[in-house]
Design an enzyme around this catalytic site. Structure first.
Site, PDB file in Angstrom:
ATOM      1  N   GLN A  40       0.799  -1.227   0.000  1.00  0.00           N
ATOM      2  CA  GLN A  40       0.000   0.000   0.000  1.00  0.00           C
ATOM      3  C   GLN A  40       0.836   1.283   0.000  1.00  0.00           C
ATOM      4  O   GLN A  40       0.328   2.327  -0.371  1.00  0.00           O
ATOM      5  CB  GLN A  40      -0.962  -0.011   1.190  1.00  0.00           C
ATOM      6  CG  GLN A  40      -2.031  -1.101   1.064  1.00  0.00           C
ATOM      7  CD  GLN A  40      -2.941  -1.165   2.265  1.00  0.00           C
ATOM      8  OE1 GLN A  40      -2.635  -1.832   3.240  1.00  0.00           O
ATOM      9  NE2 GLN A  40      -4.057  -0.475   2.221  1.00  0.00           N
ATOM     10  N   HIS A  60      -2.484  -4.701 -12.556  1.00  0.00           N
ATOM     11  CA  HIS A  60      -2.023  -4.461 -13.932  1.00  0.00           C
ATOM     12  C   HIS A  60      -2.989  -5.071 -14.952  1.00  0.00           C
ATOM     13  O   HIS A  60      -3.272  -4.489 -15.990  1.00  0.00           O
ATOM     14  CB  HIS A  60      -0.616  -5.045 -14.138  1.00  0.00           C
ATOM     15  CG  HIS A  60       0.428  -4.304 -13.342  1.00  0.00           C
ATOM     16  ND1 HIS A  60       1.628  -4.859 -12.980  1.00  0.00           N
ATOM     17  CD2 HIS A  60       0.433  -3.039 -12.848  1.00  0.00           C
ATOM     18  CE1 HIS A  60       2.343  -3.971 -12.293  1.00  0.00           C
ATOM     19  NE2 HIS A  60       1.635  -2.865 -12.193  1.00  0.00           N
ATOM     20  N   ASP A  73       2.076   0.917  -8.273  1.00  0.00           N
ATOM     21  CA  ASP A  73       3.450   0.848  -8.789  1.00  0.00           C
ATOM     22  C   ASP A  73       4.352   1.866  -8.083  1.00  0.00           C
ATOM     23  O   ASP A  73       5.525   1.609  -7.840  1.00  0.00           O
ATOM     24  CB  ASP A  73       3.476   1.146 -10.299  1.00  0.00           C
ATOM     25  CG  ASP A  73       2.866   0.002 -11.108  1.00  0.00           C
ATOM     26  OD1 ASP A  73       2.413  -0.986 -10.491  1.00  0.00           O
ATOM     27  OD2 ASP A  73       2.847   0.096 -12.354  1.00  0.00           O
ATOM     28  N   ARG A  98       4.199  -0.458  13.005  1.00  0.00           N
ATOM     29  CA  ARG A  98       3.828  -1.742  12.400  1.00  0.00           C
ATOM     30  C   ARG A  98       3.873  -1.578  10.881  1.00  0.00           C
ATOM     31  O   ARG A  98       3.135  -0.779  10.317  1.00  0.00           O
ATOM     32  CB  ARG A  98       2.423  -2.153  12.849  1.00  0.00           C
ATOM     33  CG  ARG A  98       1.937  -3.401  12.133  1.00  0.00           C
ATOM     34  CD  ARG A  98       0.535  -3.813  12.575  1.00  0.00           C
ATOM     35  NE  ARG A  98       0.116  -4.995  11.860  1.00  0.00           N
ATOM     36  CZ  ARG A  98      -0.935  -5.058  11.033  1.00  0.00           C
ATOM     37  NH1 ARG A  98      -1.717  -4.018  10.842  1.00  0.00           N
ATOM     38  NH2 ARG A  98      -1.216  -6.177  10.404  1.00  0.00           N
ATOM     39  N   HIS A 143       0.924  -9.332   4.361  1.00  0.00           N
ATOM     40  CA  HIS A 143      -0.236  -8.429   4.321  1.00  0.00           C
ATOM     41  C   HIS A 143      -0.809  -8.478   2.900  1.00  0.00           C
ATOM     42  O   HIS A 143      -0.611  -7.575   2.095  1.00  0.00           O
ATOM     43  CB  HIS A 143       0.187  -7.016   4.712  1.00  0.00           C
ATOM     44  CG  HIS A 143      -0.956  -6.117   5.109  1.00  0.00           C
ATOM     45  ND1 HIS A 143      -1.049  -5.526   6.355  1.00  0.00           N
ATOM     46  CD2 HIS A 143      -2.049  -5.707   4.436  1.00  0.00           C
ATOM     47  CE1 HIS A 143      -2.140  -4.769   6.414  1.00  0.00           C
ATOM     48  NE2 HIS A 143      -2.763  -4.866   5.258  1.00  0.00           N
ATOM     49  N   ASN A 187      -1.864 -10.893   8.284  1.00  0.00           N
ATOM     50  CA  ASN A 187      -2.831  -9.836   8.505  1.00  0.00           C
ATOM     51  C   ASN A 187      -4.183 -10.245   7.923  1.00  0.00           C
ATOM     52  O   ASN A 187      -4.301 -10.486   6.718  1.00  0.00           O
ATOM     53  CB  ASN A 187      -2.380  -8.541   7.811  1.00  0.00           C
ATOM     54  CG  ASN A 187      -3.392  -7.419   8.004  1.00  0.00           C
ATOM     55  OD1 ASN A 187      -3.555  -6.918   9.111  1.00  0.00           O
ATOM     56  ND2 ASN A 187      -4.101  -7.043   6.944  1.00  0.00           N
ATOM     57  N   GLU A 188      -5.178 -10.367   8.786  1.00  0.00           N
ATOM     58  CA  GLU A 188      -6.578 -10.524   8.382  1.00  0.00           C
ATOM     59  C   GLU A 188      -6.865 -11.687   7.432  1.00  0.00           C
ATOM     60  O   GLU A 188      -7.353 -11.483   6.311  1.00  0.00           O
ATOM     61  CB  GLU A 188      -7.084  -9.230   7.733  1.00  0.00           C
ATOM     62  CG  GLU A 188      -6.974  -8.024   8.617  1.00  0.00           C
ATOM     63  CD  GLU A 188      -7.712  -6.818   8.057  1.00  0.00           C
ATOM     64  OE1 GLU A 188      -8.116  -6.852   6.888  1.00  0.00           O
ATOM     65  OE2 GLU A 188      -7.908  -5.854   8.807  1.00  0.00           O
ATOM     66  N   ASN A 325      -7.659  -6.265  14.404  1.00  0.00           N
ATOM     67  CA  ASN A 325      -7.994  -5.111  13.552  1.00  0.00           C
ATOM     68  C   ASN A 325      -9.491  -4.912  13.620  1.00  0.00           C
ATOM     69  O   ASN A 325     -10.253  -5.843  13.334  1.00  0.00           O
ATOM     70  CB  ASN A 325      -7.632  -5.372  12.081  1.00  0.00           C
ATOM     71  CG  ASN A 325      -6.140  -5.352  11.828  1.00  0.00           C
ATOM     72  OD1 ASN A 325      -5.346  -5.135  12.746  1.00  0.00           O
ATOM     73  ND2 ASN A 325      -5.743  -5.566  10.593  1.00  0.00           N
ATOM     74  N   TYR A 327     -12.709  -1.833  12.916  1.00  0.00           N
ATOM     75  CA  TYR A 327     -12.988  -0.485  12.424  1.00  0.00           C
ATOM     76  C   TYR A 327     -14.397   0.000  12.695  1.00  0.00           C
ATOM     77  O   TYR A 327     -14.629   1.192  12.796  1.00  0.00           O
ATOM     78  CB  TYR A 327     -12.773  -0.435  10.897  1.00  0.00           C
ATOM     79  CG  TYR A 327     -11.324  -0.454  10.473  1.00  0.00           C
ATOM     80  CD1 TYR A 327     -10.615  -1.645  10.379  1.00  0.00           C
ATOM     81  CD2 TYR A 327     -10.677   0.728  10.165  1.00  0.00           C
ATOM     82  CE1 TYR A 327      -9.285  -1.653   9.983  1.00  0.00           C
ATOM     83  CE2 TYR A 327      -9.341   0.726   9.759  1.00  0.00           C
ATOM     84  CZ  TYR A 327      -8.648  -0.466   9.671  1.00  0.00           C
ATOM     85  OH  TYR A 327      -7.335  -0.469   9.276  1.00  0.00           O
ATOM     86  N   GLU A 394      -4.846  -2.560  14.213  1.00  0.00           N
ATOM     87  CA  GLU A 394      -5.383  -1.542  13.298  1.00  0.00           C
ATOM     88  C   GLU A 394      -6.712  -1.030  13.813  1.00  0.00           C
ATOM     89  O   GLU A 394      -7.553  -1.804  14.267  1.00  0.00           O
ATOM     90  CB  GLU A 394      -5.645  -2.110  11.888  1.00  0.00           C
ATOM     91  CG  GLU A 394      -4.435  -2.259  11.033  1.00  0.00           C
ATOM     92  CD  GLU A 394      -4.782  -2.799   9.641  1.00  0.00           C
ATOM     93  OE1 GLU A 394      -5.882  -2.496   9.119  1.00  0.00           O
ATOM     94  OE2 GLU A 394      -3.950  -3.539   9.094  1.00  0.00           O
TER      95      GLU A 394
HETATM   96  C1  BGC Z   1      -6.419  -3.692   6.064  1.00  0.00           C
HETATM   97  C2  BGC Z   1      -5.704  -2.505   5.459  1.00  0.00           C
HETATM   98  C3  BGC Z   1      -6.718  -1.533   4.870  1.00  0.00           C
HETATM   99  C4  BGC Z   1      -7.623  -1.069   6.000  1.00  0.00           C
HETATM  100  C5  BGC Z   1      -8.683  -0.055   5.577  1.00  0.00           C
HETATM  101  C6  BGC Z   1      -7.618  -3.298   6.890  1.00  0.00           C
HETATM  102  O1  BGC Z   1      -8.598  -4.270   6.788  1.00  0.00           O
HETATM  103  O2  BGC Z   1      -5.526  -4.450   6.830  1.00  0.00           O
HETATM  104  O3  BGC Z   1      -4.820  -2.972   4.484  1.00  0.00           O
HETATM  105  O4  BGC Z   1      -6.122  -0.460   4.242  1.00  0.00           O
HETATM  106  O5  BGC Z   1      -8.319  -2.171   6.511  1.00  0.00           O
HETATM  107  O6  BGC Z   1      -9.571  -0.608   4.668  1.00  0.00           O
END
Ligand code: BGC
Length: 498
Positions: A40, A60, A73, A98, A143, A187-188, A325, A327, A394
């Site tokens: 990313q 791509h 890229d 991290r 990741h 990761n996830e 993680n 959100y 996260e």
């Molecule tokens: C991921 C990240 C992503 C973030 C926001 C997480 O689930 O690990 O790579 O950018 O969420 O969407």
């Protein structure tokens, strides 16, 4: 008002608004960090002998599938701005960073027969500079960015890829293990197994309900193998974990409690139950539902693979701390209970998910600001898995481009208050909080359209200029003092900076 002046003002109010006694402070050893991932932010996708990853190939080959038709890229070009990014970390005052290592940068063929000198040099410099700056590296080994060469062998549906991951892990431990104290294997896995093998993410497989489970199975095997490699064969100096993800799953009504718990087990328990529960193995509700649906769909065996007793045993307890993680939150209701002809993870889980439109929105369709969900998920992990130590690897929110990210300040502040309550009032054992993300980055299928950074990246500028947002000032104050500003100070600032 000039942004720089606003930020100074912001700091003055946050630092001095309220006495120590009025402020909420985190426990003494609690740590604050920020997070990014290789694909990313790094760019330099084909620098030197770097190999191709599935995300290189996918973006791509299918620019039309990425929302703004971009690719990574160059992205934030962190590969060429490493020292600048470390300066930002110092400016923030975080205790750890991290980041992830790109497998195909270190092992260009995907296998450990060739180790890239330039790849190793880049991560050596990053790790050394971090340590020199007093910032601890927390390294994610994977990741989402599998080497394409391994995808050509079937990717995570091929059990042999777990062995190749272990080989890769051995190289990482041998090369960086003398300085890295914190490791995250994956990761996830829920997200990349579901979206990569039954959704729209790389590698673009459409086999939900089949390959999703094969992927999860091999990830769990690879994780256990790597945990034991680290603790039994290496001179382990630190801790190792896996990062699991889930938004809080709240029952929509009292009658939906079973559905909500089923969703938690399918999403989080899929990986947590084999590792953290006393009995090990997949969650009973997954086993039972997928076995039953497989039978009804006329398959001779379950679509959910079966662990051997040795594998069940070797998976149990394979984290030193658990990575989370999270959100947002969803309201869960019972699904339609029909057996679909075409198998899918969704049909197996059998729930409806929605969000309350009154919850504050972000710039991502799936992400609303629900701090009480954060407190609930932490408590659920504590109750379900016997109070394991947790590190939040996260948590964050997206905005549109721009520096006045008042909604991000509200989001972080609300989530940190919820976290504080979970630690201090509910006695959940949380050791660290990691904001996603340090800088704006390539948001997978959403390209550059969603910004998660404390620092804005000006992608149009030649040097990919980084500029602090207001949230950087807010977070820096928290990371440095380990205390939250008074709610009055935050409200005052919000009102004056809108
Ligand atoms: C991921 C990240 C992503 C973030 C926001 C997480 O689930 O690990 O790579 O950018 O969420 O969407």
């Amino acid at each position: 008002m000039e942004v720089a002046i606003r930020i100074i003002l912001f700091c003055v109010v946050l630092c001095h608004g309220g006495t120590f006694a009025e402020k909420l402070c985190f426990p003494k050893n609690f740590l604050f960090g920020v997070s990014t991932s290789a694909f990313q932010i790094e760019g330099a996708w084909n620098y030197s002998d770097k190999g191709e990853s599935i995300w290189d190939r996918y973006t791509h080959q299918h620019p039309e599938r990425v929302f703004d038709h971009t690719n990574a890229d160059v992205a934030a070009d962190s590969f060429h701005h490493l020292r600048e990014d470390i300066k930002l970390l110092k400016e923030l005052g975080v205790q750890y960073y991290r980041f992830s290592i790109a497998w195909s940068r270190v092992l260009p063929t995907g296998f450990s027969n060739v180790v890239s000198t330039d790849g190793v040099k880049y991560y050596n410099t990053l790790i050394d500079e971090l340590i020199a700056a007093g910032i601890k590296p927390l390294v994610t080994m994977y990741h989402y960015d599998l080497p394409q060469s391994l995808q050509d062998l079937g990717g995570w549906t091929n059990p042999a890829v777990a062995d190749y991951f272990k080989d890769y892990a051995r190289v990482l431990f041998n090369t960086f293990g003398d300085r890295v104290e914190g490791w995250i294997t994956f990761n996830e896995p829920y997200t990349f197994c579901l979206s990569g093998y039954g959704g729209n993410d790389a590698p673009g497989m459409q086999s939900s309900g089949f390959e999703t489970y094969l992927c999860g199975h091999n990830i769990l095997r690879a994780h256990a193998m790597t945990y034991h490699l680290y603790h039994n064969e290496m001179d382990a100096r630190g801790f190792i974990t896996i990062t699991l993800d889930m938004s809080w799953m709240e029952a929509a009504t009292k009658d939906d409690e079973d559905a909500a718990e089923r969703a938690r087990q399918f999403i989080f328990g899929w990986f947590a139950h084999p590792i953290l529960s006393k009995e090990g193995d997949y969650p009973p509700v997954m086993r039972q539902r997928i076995d039953e649906l497989s039978r009804k769909q006329n398959f001779p065996r379950s679509r959910l693979p079966v662990f051997t007793p040795e594998e069940v045993k070797s998976l149990k307890g394979t984290v030193d701390i658990i990575g989370l993680n999270t959100y947002s939150a969803y309201l869960v209701s019972e699904g339609h209970s029909k057996v679909d002809k075409t198998p899918s993870f969704q049909n197996d889980m059998n729930v409806y998910l929605r969000q309350d439109p009154t919850w504050p929105r972000s710039n991502s369709s799936w992400l609303r600001d629900v701090p009480w969900g954060f407190r609930k998920i932490l408590n659920w992990i504590k109750e379900t898995y016997n109070n394991p130590p947790i590190v939040v690897t996260e948590n964050g929110v997206s905005t549109v481009p721009g520096l006045k990210d008042v909604s991000r300040v509200s989001y972080i502040d609300g989530h940190l208050r919820a976290l504080h309550a979970a630690i201090v009032e509910d006695k959940v054992d949380v050791r660290g909080y990691t904001y996603w993300s340090l800088i704006d980055n390539f948001e997978w299928m959403r390209g550059f359209s969603e910004r998660f950074g404390l620092y804005e990246v000006d992608y149009a500028s030649a040097n990919k200029r980084r500029t602090p947002r207001l949230s950087a000032a807010y977070y820096s104050n928290v990371a440095r003092t380990s205390c939250l500003p008074t709610p009055q100070a935050v409200t005052w600032l919000r009102n004056h900076l809108q």
